[in-house]
Design an enzyme around this catalytic site. Structure first.
Site, short mmCIF file in Angstrom:
data_model
loop_
_atom_site.label_atom_id
_atom_site.label_comp_id
_atom_site.label_asym_id
_atom_site.label_seq_id
_atom_site.Cartn_x
_atom_site.Cartn_y
_atom_site.Cartn_z
N ASP A 116 0.81 -1.21 0.00
CA ASP A 116 0.00 0.00 0.00
C ASP A 116 0.86 1.27 0.00
OD1 ASP A 116 -2.47 1.32 -0.03
OD2 ASP A 116 -3.31 -0.04 1.46
N GLY A 127 15.07 -4.03 5.54
CA GLY A 127 15.95 -4.74 4.63
C GLY A 127 17.22 -5.20 5.33
N GLU A 163 6.35 -1.40 11.81
CA GLU A 163 7.73 -1.61 11.38
C GLU A 163 8.18 -3.00 11.82
OE1 GLU A 163 11.21 -0.13 9.43
OE2 GLU A 163 9.37 1.00 9.81
#
Length: 276
Positions: free
Chosen positions: A143, A168, A191
C-alpha cells in the site's frame, strides 16, 4: 543450482575490494545472471524447505557485488521528467505494455521497484518502494508509502498497509532478512526489522514495532518470545514491566491478544476487486 556460478560469486566476494566494472567477464556475467534470476523469481534470498526458512547467503553476496560492478549514472523516470543518480536501474526500465501484461501485477504511478527484486502475478503496488533482493508473493497489496527493504520476503495474499516498513538486510552478511509468510496483514505505520519472522495468517495492528529484541507477550499465558510471531496471532502495541517490578519504567512490547477469527479476517481480508 549452478555450483560453478556460486563458486565464482563466493571467490569474488572474498576479494570484493578488487571488484569493479572492469572485472573479468566471468565474474561480471555470474553477478548479472544472479541479479536477473532474482528479478524473474527463479531464485530468492530465502526459501522455505521442510517448514524451515533457509537463507541463501551467496545471493546476498551477489547483490553486494552488483553494487561494485555498477558505476553511478543517470536513472530516468523521476518526476517532472528529471532523473535520479544511482547505480541500480528500475525494474521497469524499457518495459512496454507486453512486459507489464506478462508480469501480471499492477504498478500504480509512484511505485518504485529496483531491478533485482521480484513481484508475483496478481500483486498491487501503490506508490511504494521495493528494494533489490526483495520478493513479493502473488496477490499481495503493497500500500501507499510502504517500504519493502532489500532481501525482505513477503508471502502471497498479504496486505502491507500504508506507511509500513519492512526492514531490509544486506549487511552484516550473516543477518537474516525479514520474512512475512502468506495471508498476513501488516497494519499502517508498523515496522518489522532485524530478521523477524511473521508466521502465516498473522495480523499486526497499526503502529506495531518489531525487532529481534522486542518482547512479544502472550496476554493469556504470559509467555514472552522474541523474533517470531506465531501463526494466526493478532498483535497490538503495548507495554510491560519486566519481573513485574512496577517501581521501574515499563518497556515497549508487542502483545498477542488473540488468534485470528472471522471478525478479524472480515476487517483485514483482501479486496479481490483490486486484483482484476
Amino acid at each position: 543450482m549452478n555450483t560453478e556460478k556460486i563458486d565464482i560469486i563466493e571467490n569474488a566476494f572474498e576479494n570484493i575490494n578488487d571488484i569493479n566494472s572492469s572485472s573479468s567477464s566471468d565474474i561480471i556475467s555470474a553477478i548479472e545472471s544472479t541479479i536477473n534470476d532474482i528479478d524473474n523469481g527463479s531464485i530468492r534470498v530465502a526459501e522455505k524447505i521442510n517448514e524451515e526458512w533457509i537463507i541463501n547467503q551467496w545471493i546476498k553476496k551477489a547483490i553486494l557485488l552488483y553494487f561494485r560492478i555498477n558505476n553511478m549514472k543517470l536513472i530516468s523516470g523521476s518526476p517532472g521528467n528529471s532523473n535520479w543518480w544511482d547505480k541500480i536501474d528500475s525494474k521497469f526500465k524499457d518495459w512496454d505494455e507486453e512486459n507489464f501484461t506478462e508480469a501480471g501485477f499492477r504498478a500504480v504511478p509512484g511505485s518504485i521497484v529496483r531491478k533485482g527484486s521480484f513481484v508475483a502475478k496478481g500483486s498491487v503496488l501503490m506508490p511504494s518502494f521495493i528494494n533489490i533482493g526483495a520478493y513479493v508473493g502473488s496477490g499481495t497489496m503493497v500500500d501507499t508509502w510502504a517500504t519493502i527493504g532489500s532481501c525482505a520476503q513477503i508471502g502471497s495474499d498479504c496486505h502491507i498497509s500504508g506507511g509500513a516498513g519492512i526492514g531490509g538486510v544486506l549487511e552484516p552478511l550473516q543477518a537474516n532478512p525479514v520474512i512475512i509468510e502468506d495471508n498476513c496483514f501488516i497494519g499502517a505505520r508498523s515496522e518489522v526489522a532485524e530478521g523477524v519472522i511473521i508466521r502465516e495468517g498473522s495480523v499486526l495492528s497499526m503502529g506495531v514495532y518489531l525487532s529481534s529484541s522486542t518482547p512479544i507477550v502472550n496476554r493469556e499465558t504470559g509467555e514472552v518470545i522474541r523474533g517470531e510471531v506465531p501463526p494466526y496471532s493478532v498483535i497490538i502495541p503495548g507495554t510491560f514491566s519486566p519481573n513485574n517490578d512496577s517501581s521501574k519504567p515499563s518497556l515497549y512490547c508487542a502483545i498477542i491478544v488473540k488468534t485470528v477469527d472471522e471478525r478479524t479476517r472480515s476487517k483485514t481480508s483482501i479486496n479481490e476487486l483490486l486484483r482484476d
